[in-house]
Write an enzyme that holds these catalytic residues in place. Structure first.
Site, PDB file in Angstrom:
ATOM      1  NE  ARG A 142      45.739  15.361   4.757  1.00 50.98           N
ATOM      2  CZ  ARG A 142      46.910  15.439   5.379  1.00 50.98           C
ATOM      3  NH1 ARG A 142      47.158  14.655   6.404  1.00 50.98           N
ATOM      4  NH2 ARG A 142      47.828  16.296   4.981  1.00 50.98           N
ATOM      5  CE1 TYR A 201      50.417  17.695   7.371  1.00 51.80           C
ATOM      6  CE2 TYR A 201      52.444  16.537   6.808  1.00 51.80           C
ATOM      7  CZ  TYR A 201      51.064  16.594   6.834  1.00 51.80           C
ATOM      8  OH  TYR A 201      50.325  15.559   6.331  1.00 51.80           O
ATOM      9  CG  HIS A 242      49.004  13.471   1.744  1.00 50.68           C
ATOM     10  ND1 HIS A 242      47.960  14.170   1.195  1.00 50.68           N
ATOM     11  CD2 HIS A 242      49.721  12.987   0.695  1.00 50.68           C
ATOM     12  CE1 HIS A 242      48.025  14.131  -0.116  1.00 50.68           C
ATOM     13  NE2 HIS A 242      49.094  13.417  -0.447  1.00 50.68           N
TER      14      HIS A 242
END
Length: 420
Positions: free
Chosen positions: A289, A302, A293
């Site tokens: 992706r 992250y 998110h």
């Protein structure tokens, strides 16, 4: 390229074992299977950049490209709507579009799709209006579309629950077809899940029952590298997620999820494998992706910019368009026509979300939760009513009135609630 080995249809090897040990050790009580045909290949299946690409149907490639371009624009526009506050949040599938459009292309009208919250593009690709698909993201009190009409289950926010539902529907459809001549024949259910969902108990239950029942169901795992911020290495020690299929007696397959023709071929073969009664299939599509998110997430916390850039070089839209142009199957005029169609889709989405949604009574939040509201539900309704009254006219707020309003909104049943 071998998509599914016909030998995977083989069933059991050797006679069922009897109970009890022998002088050679314990006897295995269940049927034995050759695990070889169930195992995924050592590398993800690919088409683009291989000799197999030269044999692909030109019209299929153009159709894949068109859907990818429209899908990318859909993701961009939906993300913008979230940033403008026209929808509450949007979990983009940018970078995963090949895994989203393929289900709509390989499923029959009588088949069923079981999506997750990220799979709105898959639902749109199957024919549902974007405004209806995004209704849940806007806070509507209904799912936005009729699951029976479109044969698409409601978008599932809980992880992996829809995998169990897919198995149940596939098995039930087969039983119904056996007893009702008018029922749809050879129905297949396709469950879309993410890599994080493979760590959930529902996923394991779904695979167990799918294998035991030999259900006509396919699981497409979109491994985009992260379950929110948790990398796959922290979720599983399996060689690949596709290898998990073997433990359930299910066929496992591995595919490059950014190679649209490969996803289409592997998924299409898996659906027909299940439709023919040869058993369920678990496909792992290795993808990424490119966006966060959700529109409310900060992915820089992250993952690195270098990691994202490396995957941008394998953007599914770019990969297929480069192949089409190199093969002389896409010129500037055709590319412009597809881009114009994508802009028409975006304009339609903007117009659908231009007006404010109709106001909803906040007290309806507590309706249809329990047949008889619990004491906690009544307390929450009373607190909400008090806040609304205070915001409307603080000077006129009477605690007795607000408590009564909360009781009216949440019902007047006993403290013990009854779910229905």
């Amino acid at each position: 390229m071998t998509i599914l080995d016909a030998s995977a249809a083989s069933g059991l090897a050797g006679p069922p074992g009897s109970h009890g040990p022998t002088d050679r050790g314990p006897v295995y009580h269940g049927p034995r299977r050759d695990a070889g045909p169930l195992l995924p290949g050592p590398e993800p299946a690919r088409v683009l950049g291989t000799p197999a690409a030269r044999a692909l149907d030109a019209e299929l490639l153009r159709a894949l490209h068109r859907r990818l371009v429209l899908g990318r624009r859909y993701n961009q526009q939906a993300t913008t709507l979230a940033r403008q506050g026209r929808i509450a949040v949007y979990p983009a599938s940018t970078g995963q579009e090949a895994c989203q459009i393929a289900p709509a292309m390989v499923l029959r009208e009588t088949d069923w799709l079981f999506p997750t919250y990220r799979d709105t593009l898959a639902v749109v690709s199957r024919g549902v209006r974007p405004a209806d698909v995004l209704a849940m993201m806007r806070g509507h009190t209904h799912g936005g579309y009729d699951p029976r009409e479109h044969r698409i289950a409601p978008l599932a926010t809980p992880l992996a629950t829809q995998a169990c539902h897919a198995v149940g529907l596939a098995h039930a459809a087969r039983l119904r077809a056996a007893s009702d001549p008018g029922a749809p024949r050879d129905v297949v259910a396709l469950a879309l899940v993410g890599d994080g969902a493979t760590s959930e108990g529902d996923f394991h239950e779904a695979l167990t029952f799918a294998g035991v029942l030999n259900a006509p169901v396919v699981f497409l795992v979109q491994n985009n590298g992260y379950a929110i911020s948790v990398p796959l290495a922290r979720q599983s020690a399996a060689p690949t997620l596709a290898h998990k299929a073997v433990g359930y007696g299910v066929t496992g397959r591995l595919v490059d999820g950014n190679d649209a023709p490969a996803v289409h071929a592997v998924l299409g073969a898996a659906v027909e494998h299940a439709r023919a009664g040869r058993g369920p299939v678990l496909i792992e599509a290795v993808t990424y992706r490119l966006d966060a998110h959700t529109s409310a997430d900060d992915a820089t916390r992250y993952r690195t910019a270098q990691e994202v850039a490396a995957w941008q070089a394998r953007d599914p839209v770019t990969l297929l368009e480069r192949h089409l142009r190199d093969a002389g199957l896409l010129d500037d005029a055709a590319g412009a026509a597809v881009a114009a169609a994508a802009e028409e889709l975006a304009a339609e989405m903007r117009s659908e979300f231009g007006a404010e949604p109709p106001a909803v009574d906040p007290g309806s939040l507590f309706a249809h939760v329990y047949a008889r509201p619990t004491s906690q539900l009544r307390e929450q309704a009373a607190e909400l009513a008090a806040r609304i009254a205070a915001e409307t006219d603080p000077a006129d707020t009477d605690p007795a009135d607000t408590n009564q309003a909360g009781s009216n909104q949440a019902g007047t049943g006993p403290a013990g609630g009854e779910a229905r």
